[in-house]
Write an enzyme that holds these catalytic residues in place. Structure first.
Site, short mmCIF file in Angstrom:
data_model
loop_
_atom_site.label_atom_id
_atom_site.label_comp_id
_atom_site.label_asym_id
_atom_site.label_seq_id
_atom_site.Cartn_x
_atom_site.Cartn_y
_atom_site.Cartn_z
N TYR A 134 -17.03 17.48 -14.64
CA TYR A 134 -17.35 16.06 -14.62
C TYR A 134 -18.35 15.77 -13.48
CZ TYR A 134 -16.77 11.08 -13.92
OH TYR A 134 -17.00 9.76 -13.75
N ARG B 240 0.86 -1.19 0.00
CA ARG B 240 0.00 0.00 0.00
C ARG B 240 0.89 1.24 0.00
NH1 ARG B 240 -1.82 1.67 4.62
NH2 ARG B 240 -2.46 -0.38 5.34
N LYS C 141 -8.69 7.47 -18.91
CA LYS C 141 -9.03 8.04 -20.21
C LYS C 141 -7.80 8.03 -21.14
CE LYS C 141 -12.76 8.62 -17.81
NZ LYS C 141 -13.15 9.86 -17.14
N ASP D 106 -7.88 19.69 -13.33
CA ASP D 106 -8.25 18.39 -13.90
C ASP D 106 -7.91 18.46 -15.39
OD1 ASP D 106 -9.50 16.21 -15.09
OD2 ASP D 106 -11.28 16.29 -13.82
C1 LIG Z 1 -13.62 10.27 -15.88
C2 LIG Z 1 -13.29 11.58 -15.33
C3 LIG Z 1 -12.98 11.76 -13.98
C4 LIG Z 1 -13.07 10.61 -12.97
O1 LIG Z 1 -12.12 9.63 -13.21
P1 LIG Z 1 -12.37 8.05 -12.86
O2 LIG Z 1 -11.11 7.44 -13.36
O3 LIG Z 1 -13.59 7.64 -13.62
O4 LIG Z 1 -12.56 7.95 -11.40
C5 LIG Z 1 -12.63 13.01 -13.54
N1 LIG Z 1 -12.59 14.05 -14.39
C6 LIG Z 1 -12.87 13.95 -15.70
C7 LIG Z 1 -12.80 15.14 -16.58
C8 LIG Z 1 -13.25 12.71 -16.22
O5 LIG Z 1 -13.57 12.61 -17.52
#
Ligand SMILES: *Cc1c(COP(=O)(O)O)cnc(C)c1O
Length: 379
Positions: A98, A46, A195, A170
């Site tokens: 998001y 961890r 992504k 983000d």
């Molecule tokens: C998918 C997404 C998230 C969250 O990420 P996860 O890997 O699904 O937890 C946060 N911000 C944006 C812009 C996203 O597209």
């Protein structure tokens, strides 16, 4: 080192015990110690894992940061950032972001006394208007999911510094290939590595990258104390994804531009949201802070009846109807009932996210085939 070289070599050193060129998947929970407290820097998985460590080194390099931290998902990475705060602290965040981030802020953290203020961050004046001495964090997402709004990262970093607040960006939609917020003054970059970083729709993961060692120590403490760490197999997959990020992003950008122009010229389409159009309200900022405009876009149909929207969403063959984005294959999504359903309808409508909005994640297939597919579906 130039970008393409960094993507191939960052974090990669041949395994000292075997010479394996690829970082092994260290599928272990613990490490044998020579004597109590005498170890090779690894005690319990961890806290430390060599596959994760290689990935974290690569993540830092591709975001031009000093430190990377990998988490079990994008929202777990976001969760760690908010845990830097204390009750009474204030966070400024975009009104269109998001849906899962909005849900985490409003449904999980608000009840612990953290105050979230949502504004249209496309205008810096809107952020400045809600700054108070209690503002500890400015959270931005640019381009936003799904309306492709753009926030000026450098200008936001300047006002965050003045206010003594952290700026976290983000950067999921742009990917590190198209935009590097730390070089523009941000304190933390967050990605859903699920992504573009992973890039193949086969892993859930998140990460943070930062420069300040004390911020790194605080976030590492949260990572190991709260335990939302990714497994070594997932780290291996994201490491592998990073090696082709530049190639994939180049094609996502080329295809994105072709599809955006196709949609804009289509007689049945009323509006296209894509930050590469020179009449996008923040085009100048997008052009300055991004290397390209990526493969994400949204659009609305002239016939925006629920039946017609549903018909189009169900009629594509190459664009699969699914949540998520950033993979090599193209996806089509209905934000109001899928990715953004956790935002109350009144809030969505107030921010311009209509029930008829359709979002595309344009993949790296042949653009001609994608256009034929969309054209047949839109009719
Ligand atoms: C998918 C997404 C998230 C969250 O990420 P996860 O890997 O699904 O937890 C946060 N911000 C944006 C812009 C996203 O597209």
């Amino acid at each position: 080192m130039k970008t393409a070289t960094t993507y191939i070599h960052a974090g990669a050193t041949p395994d000292p015990s075997t010479g394996a060129i690829m970082t092994p998947i260290f599928q272990t929970s613990t490490y044998v110690q020579e004597a109590p407290g005498v170890n090779k820097g690894f005690e319990y998985a961890r806290s430390q894992n060599p596959t994760r460590q290689a990935l974290e080194t690569a993540l830092a390099a591709i975001e031009f940061g000093k430190f990377g931290l990998a988490f079990s998902s994008g929202v777990a990475a976001t969760d760690a950032v908010i845990k830097l705060l204390s009750p009474g602290d204030e966070v400024i965040a975009p009104h269109d972001m998001y849906g899962g981030t909005y849900r985490l802020f409003t449904k999980v953290f608000a009840k612990f006394g953290i105050v979230f203020k949502y504004v249209d961050t496309a205008s810096i004046a809107n952020i400045e208007a809600v700054i108070t001495p209690k503002t500890r964090l400015i959270w931005i997402e640019t381009p936003t999911n799904p309306l492709m709004n753009i926030t000026d990262i450098a200008a936001t970093a300047t006002i965050a510094k003045k206010a003594g607040a952290l700026l976290c960006v983000d950067n999921t939609f742009a990917s590190p290939y198209l935009q590097n917020p730390l070089t523009l003054g941000a304190d933390i970059v967050m990605h859903s590595a699920t992504k573009y970083l992973g890039g193949h729709s086969d892993v859930i993961q998140g990460c943070l990258v930062m420069n300040d060692p004390s911020l790194r120590d605080q976030l590492y403490f949260i990572q190991k104390s709260c335990g939302a760490v990714p497994g070594p197999m997932d780290c291996f997959l994201v490491l592998r994804g990073i090696k082709t990020l530049h190639l994939r992003m180049q094609r996502h950008c080329e295809n994105g531009e072709k599809i955006a122009l196709f949609l804009r010229n289509h007689p049945s389409v009323s509006k296209v949201f894509w930050c590469g159009f020179n009449d996008h309200p923040n085009y100048a900022v997008a052009k300055q802070q991004m290397k390209g405009f990526g493969g994400m876009m949204s659009f609305e149909l002239k016939n925006d009846s629920p039946e017609n929207v549903k018909r189009v969403l169900s009629s594509t063959h190459l664009f699969s109807l699914a949540e998520s984005l950033g993979g090599v294959e193209s996806l089509i999504n209905h934000p109001s009932s899928m990715t953004h359903a956790s935002i109350p309808r009144e809030e969505r409508l107030k921010n311009g996210l209509t029930d008829s909005l359709i979002r595309l994640s344009v993949g790296v297939e042949d653009a001609d085939d994608l256009i034929v597919d969309l054209n047949a579906a839109i009719g």
